[in-house]
Design a protein around this motif. Structure first.
Motif, PDB file in Angstrom:
ATOM      1  N   MET A   1       0.826  -1.169   0.000  1.00  0.00           N
ATOM      2  CA  MET A   1       0.000   0.000   0.000  1.00  0.00           C
ATOM      3  C   MET A   1       0.875   1.239   0.000  1.00  0.00           C
ATOM      4  O   MET A   1       1.884   1.302   0.672  1.00  0.00           O
ATOM      5  N   SER A   2       0.450   2.224  -0.732  1.00  0.00           N
ATOM      6  CA  SER A   2       1.223   3.453  -0.776  1.00  0.00           C
ATOM      7  C   SER A   2       0.898   4.303   0.449  1.00  0.00           C
ATOM      8  O   SER A   2      -0.050   4.058   1.197  1.00  0.00           O
ATOM      9  N   ASP A   3       1.710   5.355   0.649  1.00  0.00           N
ATOM     10  CA  ASP A   3       1.510   6.238   1.798  1.00  0.00           C
ATOM     11  C   ASP A   3       0.161   6.953   1.732  1.00  0.00           C
ATOM     12  O   ASP A   3      -0.478   7.161   2.748  1.00  0.00           O
ATOM     13  N   LYS A   4      -0.252   7.325   0.529  1.00  0.00           N
ATOM     14  CA  LYS A   4      -1.523   8.045   0.381  1.00  0.00           C
ATOM     15  C   LYS A   4      -2.692   7.151   0.780  1.00  0.00           C
ATOM     16  O   LYS A   4      -3.628   7.608   1.445  1.00  0.00           O
ATOM     17  N   ASN A   5      -2.655   5.886   0.386  1.00  0.00           N
ATOM     18  CA  ASN A   5      -3.719   4.951   0.755  1.00  0.00           C
ATOM     19  C   ASN A   5      -3.732   4.720   2.260  1.00  0.00           C
ATOM     20  O   ASN A   5      -4.801   4.582   2.854  1.00  0.00           O
ATOM     21  N   THR A   6      -2.583   4.669   2.879  1.00  0.00           N
ATOM     22  CA  THR A   6      -2.488   4.475   4.317  1.00  0.00           C
ATOM     23  C   THR A   6      -3.078   5.671   5.054  1.00  0.00           C
ATOM     24  O   THR A   6      -3.815   5.510   6.029  1.00  0.00           O
ATOM     25  N   ALA A  10      -6.404   5.710   7.417  1.00  0.00           N
ATOM     26  CA  ALA A  10      -6.342   6.196   8.793  1.00  0.00           C
ATOM     27  C   ALA A  10      -7.403   7.266   9.040  1.00  0.00           C
ATOM     28  O   ALA A  10      -8.066   7.269  10.091  1.00  0.00           O
ATOM     29  N   ILE A  11      -7.593   8.146   8.070  1.00  0.00           N
ATOM     30  CA  ILE A  11      -8.607   9.201   8.212  1.00  0.00           C
ATOM     31  C   ILE A  11     -10.007   8.590   8.248  1.00  0.00           C
ATOM     32  O   ILE A  11     -10.841   8.953   9.076  1.00  0.00           O
ATOM     33  N   LEU A  12     -10.269   7.638   7.372  1.00  0.00           N
ATOM     34  CA  LEU A  12     -11.576   6.979   7.366  1.00  0.00           C
ATOM     35  C   LEU A  12     -11.817   6.212   8.667  1.00  0.00           C
ATOM     36  O   LEU A  12     -12.929   6.227   9.206  1.00  0.00           O
ATOM     37  N   ALA A  13     -10.794   5.558   9.180  1.00  0.00           N
ATOM     38  CA  ALA A  13     -10.923   4.834  10.443  1.00  0.00           C
ATOM     39  C   ALA A  13     -11.220   5.797  11.587  1.00  0.00           C
ATOM     40  O   ALA A  13     -12.038   5.502  12.476  1.00  0.00           O
ATOM     41  N   PHE A  14     -10.570   6.953  11.575  1.00  0.00           N
ATOM     42  CA  PHE A  14     -10.819   7.959  12.614  1.00  0.00           C
ATOM     43  C   PHE A  14     -12.274   8.404  12.601  1.00  0.00           C
ATOM     44  O   PHE A  14     -12.946   8.441  13.629  1.00  0.00           O
ATOM     45  N   PHE A  15     -12.791   8.779  11.414  1.00  0.00           N
ATOM     46  CA  PHE A  15     -14.163   9.251  11.322  1.00  0.00           C
ATOM     47  C   PHE A  15     -15.167   8.144  11.628  1.00  0.00           C
ATOM     48  O   PHE A  15     -16.213   8.390  12.238  1.00  0.00           O
ATOM     49  N   ALA A  16     -14.863   6.919  11.237  1.00  0.00           N
ATOM     50  CA  ALA A  16     -15.756   5.804  11.560  1.00  0.00           C
ATOM     51  C   ALA A  16     -15.793   5.594  13.078  1.00  0.00           C
ATOM     52  O   ALA A  16     -16.863   5.375  13.658  1.00  0.00           O
ATOM     53  N   GLY A  17     -14.654   5.682  13.723  1.00  0.00           N
ATOM     54  CA  GLY A  17     -14.609   5.543  15.181  1.00  0.00           C
ATOM     55  C   GLY A  17     -15.336   6.671  15.878  1.00  0.00           C
ATOM     56  O   GLY A  17     -16.043   6.451  16.871  1.00  0.00           O
ATOM     57  N   ALA A  18     -15.186   7.888  15.363  1.00  0.00           N
ATOM     58  CA  ALA A  18     -15.880   9.031  15.954  1.00  0.00           C
ATOM     59  C   ALA A  18     -17.393   8.869  15.814  1.00  0.00           C
ATOM     60  O   ALA A  18     -18.144   9.153  16.752  1.00  0.00           O
TER      61      ALA A  18
END
Length: 80
Positions: A1-6, A10-18
């Motif tokens: 996985m590239s850095d952009k995908n990572t 991470a951003i999607l995981a943060f918002f899903a957790g919120a």
């Protein structure tokens, strides 16, 4: 996985957790919806009032004073 995908993951995981945490908080709160809305309204009003006060104070501090302005005429302080 590239850095952009990572980073995106991470951003999607943060918002899903919120969103999950917000939903759990709303479901588990012992107060009714009306009480929660009233409390949020009160907190919002207080925050807006504090922000307005801070903005007014900042404008007053930043605004130039008549004596401090360059080229201002101050009567009686100078002899011709």
């Amino acid at each position: 996985m590239s850095d952009k995908n990572t980073e995106t993951a991470a951003i999607l995981a943060f918002f899903a957790g919120a969103a999950l945490a917000a939903g759990a908080a709303l479901l588990l709160t012992p107060k009714t919806g009306r009480e929660v809305r009233e409390k949020l309204g009160d907190v919002t009003e207080d925050a807006v009032g504090k922000i307005r006060s801070a903005v007014r104070e900042a404008k007053y501090k930043v605004a130039p004073k008549a004596k401090d302005e360059p080229g201002g005429i101050e009567g009686g302080s100078c002899w011709i």
